[in-house]
Design a protein around this motif. Structure first.
Motif, short mmCIF file in Angstrom:
data_model
loop_
_atom_site.label_atom_id
_atom_site.label_comp_id
_atom_site.label_asym_id
_atom_site.label_seq_id
_atom_site.Cartn_x
_atom_site.Cartn_y
_atom_site.Cartn_z
N LEU A 64 6.76 6.13 -9.75
CA LEU A 64 6.36 6.91 -8.58
C LEU A 64 7.56 7.17 -7.67
CD1 LEU A 64 3.18 6.45 -6.45
CD2 LEU A 64 5.39 6.60 -5.34
N VAL A 65 8.38 6.13 -7.45
CA VAL A 65 9.55 6.28 -6.59
C VAL A 65 10.51 7.31 -7.16
CG1 VAL A 65 11.64 5.09 -5.79
CG2 VAL A 65 9.41 3.99 -5.55
N ARG A 66 10.76 7.26 -8.46
CA ARG A 66 11.70 8.21 -9.07
C ARG A 66 11.19 9.64 -8.98
NH1 ARG A 66 12.53 3.62 -12.30
NH2 ARG A 66 10.77 4.12 -13.67
N ARG A 67 9.88 9.80 -9.03
CA ARG A 67 9.30 11.15 -8.93
C ARG A 67 9.31 11.67 -7.49
NH1 ARG A 67 3.45 10.95 -11.16
NH2 ARG A 67 3.53 13.13 -10.45
N ALA A 68 9.09 10.76 -6.53
CA ALA A 68 8.83 11.19 -5.16
C ALA A 68 10.09 11.40 -4.33
CB ALA A 68 7.92 10.17 -4.47
N LEU A 84 12.21 -1.99 -5.33
CA LEU A 84 12.08 -0.63 -5.81
C LEU A 84 13.33 0.21 -5.57
CD1 LEU A 84 8.42 0.20 -4.71
CD2 LEU A 84 9.23 -0.56 -6.96
N LEU A 85 14.40 -0.43 -5.09
CA LEU A 85 15.65 0.27 -4.80
C LEU A 85 16.69 -0.07 -5.86
CD1 LEU A 85 15.92 -0.26 -0.95
CD2 LEU A 85 15.59 1.93 -2.12
N PRO A 86 17.64 0.84 -6.09
CA PRO A 86 18.74 0.53 -7.02
C PRO A 86 19.58 -0.64 -6.51
CG PRO A 86 18.66 2.89 -6.51
CD PRO A 86 17.72 2.21 -5.56
N THR A 87 20.20 -1.35 -7.42
CA THR A 87 21.09 -2.44 -7.06
C THR A 87 22.25 -1.90 -6.21
OG1 THR A 87 20.57 -3.59 -9.11
CG2 THR A 87 22.55 -4.29 -7.95
N ARG A 113 0.83 -1.20 0.00
CA ARG A 113 0.00 0.00 0.00
C ARG A 113 0.87 1.25 0.00
NH1 ARG A 113 -5.40 -0.74 1.54
NH2 ARG A 113 -5.90 -2.82 2.28
N TRP A 114 0.36 2.30 -0.61
CA TRP A 114 0.97 3.62 -0.52
C TRP A 114 0.14 4.49 0.40
CZ3 TRP A 114 5.72 4.11 -2.07
CH2 TRP A 114 6.20 3.36 -3.14
N ARG A 115 0.79 5.16 1.36
CA ARG A 115 0.11 6.09 2.25
C ARG A 115 0.24 7.49 1.67
NH1 ARG A 115 1.19 0.84 3.75
NH2 ARG A 115 0.18 0.35 5.71
N LEU A 116 -0.86 8.18 1.55
CA LEU A 116 -0.88 9.49 0.91
C LEU A 116 -1.33 10.57 1.89
CD1 LEU A 116 -2.67 8.53 -2.43
CD2 LEU A 116 -0.21 8.57 -1.97
N MET A 117 -0.67 11.71 1.83
CA MET A 117 -1.11 12.91 2.53
C MET A 117 -1.41 13.94 1.45
SD MET A 117 -0.88 12.09 5.76
CE MET A 117 -0.75 13.56 6.76
N LEU A 149 -4.71 1.13 -1.46
CA LEU A 149 -4.15 -0.09 -2.01
C LEU A 149 -3.63 0.18 -3.41
CD1 LEU A 149 -3.64 -3.13 -1.79
CD2 LEU A 149 -5.92 -3.51 -2.73
N HIS A 150 -2.39 -0.20 -3.62
CA HIS A 150 -1.81 -0.01 -4.96
C HIS A 150 -0.79 -1.12 -5.14
CE1 HIS A 150 -0.62 2.13 -8.59
NE2 HIS A 150 0.65 2.01 -8.22
N GLY A 151 -1.12 -2.15 -5.87
CA GLY A 151 -0.23 -3.29 -6.01
C GLY A 151 1.00 -2.96 -6.83
N LEU A 152 1.99 -3.85 -6.76
CA LEU A 152 3.20 -3.66 -7.53
C LEU A 152 2.88 -3.59 -9.02
CD1 LEU A 152 5.83 -6.00 -5.86
CD2 LEU A 152 5.95 -3.54 -6.07
N SER A 153 3.46 -2.62 -9.69
CA SER A 153 3.27 -2.49 -11.13
C SER A 153 4.41 -1.67 -11.68
CB SER A 153 1.94 -1.79 -11.44
OG SER A 153 2.02 -0.42 -11.09
N ALA A 154 4.47 -1.54 -12.99
CA ALA A 154 5.52 -0.73 -13.59
C ALA A 154 5.45 0.71 -13.09
CB ALA A 154 5.41 -0.78 -15.11
N ASN A 155 4.24 1.16 -12.70
CA ASN A 155 4.08 2.54 -12.25
C ASN A 155 4.74 2.80 -10.91
OD1 ASN A 155 2.63 3.24 -14.51
ND2 ASN A 155 0.65 2.67 -13.58
N ASP A 156 4.94 1.76 -10.09
CA ASP A 156 5.56 1.97 -8.78
C ASP A 156 6.98 2.53 -8.92
OD1 ASP A 156 3.47 1.20 -7.10
OD2 ASP A 156 3.93 -0.92 -7.39
N GLY A 157 7.73 2.00 -9.87
CA GLY A 157 9.08 2.50 -10.09
C GLY A 157 9.06 3.96 -10.52
#
Length: 331
Positions: free
Chosen positions: A197-201, A262-265, A117-121, A187-195
């Motif tokens: 989102l991480v790079r943007r956030a 979702l983290l770099p190697t 899940r992603w928690r949003l404010m 609720l937001h399952g793993l998907s290509a969009n998660d990566g």
């Protein structure tokens, strides 16, 4: 000082000196680290004279300590209990709850598992730039990233605790700053969009550099200590343990603890955690001897010896927060 202790003591002295040379030493933040790491396991009650004595070698003088403790009491981290001409400082129930929540991440053997899940404010009302900046900064120090000026995101934050922390950190003095804030557990399952989102956030390059700097500061000290805890004097062990946990805690405050996928190697956060675990265990026995000698309550009694500290960093990963049904709350 014996010859065997000299190499380790020299590296510790260098680290203490580097801390004292910072342009801005936040005494309140350091006191929070000391209370959470050393005082809470012994009952959470301490005479301020003991605290002053402990912090003096780190360049925190009596005036700074008293001012910082007074502010922590105003912010409802601590409360005062008089004993004649002296007084004990105790954690408030809210302060203890926040310490215990933070400890699950600080002393975990592995990062928290992600529940998907992603928690949003979300800012859902008008807020000018001057009012927005303290909120953005407060959320940053709780590990939130942002995906636009009105949306902050975190993979595992307890949103109720986040809102309480915003109040405790002084935003209640301007209640309108909280009025337009909406907390959502989505609720937001793993998907290509998660990566994406991480790079943007999050600026992971900046966080990786901070972890690398942490390793560069503390790895030489661990190497100098080796496996022999007696290569360092008791007070030096306490000072280093305090700085280690203080720096580690502040890194974790910025770190959203993203799942490995979702983290770099080669993410340096794992190396930093292993280093913290190894060095903390080396320092534990001599630093506890120092605390046994110097921690006192206002009535002069010693604080009880803690139990279970050897288990720190050896337990299971910090548990994933319970995933409730999608909901929203306002404050």
């Amino acid at each position: 000082m014996t010859a065997a202790r000299a190499p380790a003591s020299g590296t510790v002295a260098a680290r203490v000196a580097a801390f004292g040379q910072q342009s801005r030493v936040r005494a309140g933040s350091l006191i929070i680290s000391v209370f959470g790491d050393a005082v809470l396991p012994r009952g959470g009650r301490l005479w301020i004279g003991s605290l002053i004595r402990l912090l003096e070698p780190l360049g925190i003088n009596e005036r700074l300590t008293r001012t910082a403790v007074f502010r922590l009491a105003k912010q409802e981290w601590l409360r005062i209990e008089p004993h004649g001409r002296r007084a004990d400082y105790l954690l408030t129930p809210a302060g203890q709850r926040r310490f215990e929540e933070a400890s699950r991440a600080i002393y975990a053997g592995q990062p928290r598992a992600w529940d998907g899940r992603w928690r949003l404010m979300l800012l859902v009302g008008e807020m000018d730039a001057k009012a927005r900046e303290p909120l953005r900064r407060a959320l940053f120090w709780q590990g939130f990233g942002h995906i636009g000026p009105d949306c902050f995101v975190h993979p595992s934050a307890d949103l109720d605790e986040v809102l309480r922390a915003l109040v405790t950190e002084g935003l209640r003095d301007s209640p309108r700053q909280l009025m337009p804030l909406l907390a959502v557990d989505a609720l937001h399952g793993l998907s290509a969009n998660d990566g994406d989102l991480v790079r943007r956030a999050w600026n992971l390059d900046e966080l990786a550099q901070a972890y690398a700097g942490f390793v560069a500061d503390y790895q030489p000290i661990l190497d100098a200590l080796g496996v022999d805890a007696e290569r360092i004097e008791d007070e030096s062990a306490f000072l280093l343990r305090t700085l280690l946990i203080h720096d580690w805690r502040r890194l974790l405050l910025r770190d959203p603890e993203l799942p490995d996928m979702l983290l770099p190697t080669g993410w340096p956060g794992q190396q930093a955690r292993r280093l913290t675990q190894a060095l903390y265990q080396r320092l534990l026995a001599p630093s506890e001897r120092h605390l046994d000698q110097h921690l006192r309550r206002a009535d002069g009694s010693a604080l009880p010896a803690p139990a279970g500290l050897q288990a720190r960093f050896h337990g299971a990963p910090a548990p994933a927060l319970h995933a409730p049904q999608p909901s929203a709350s306002t404050a």
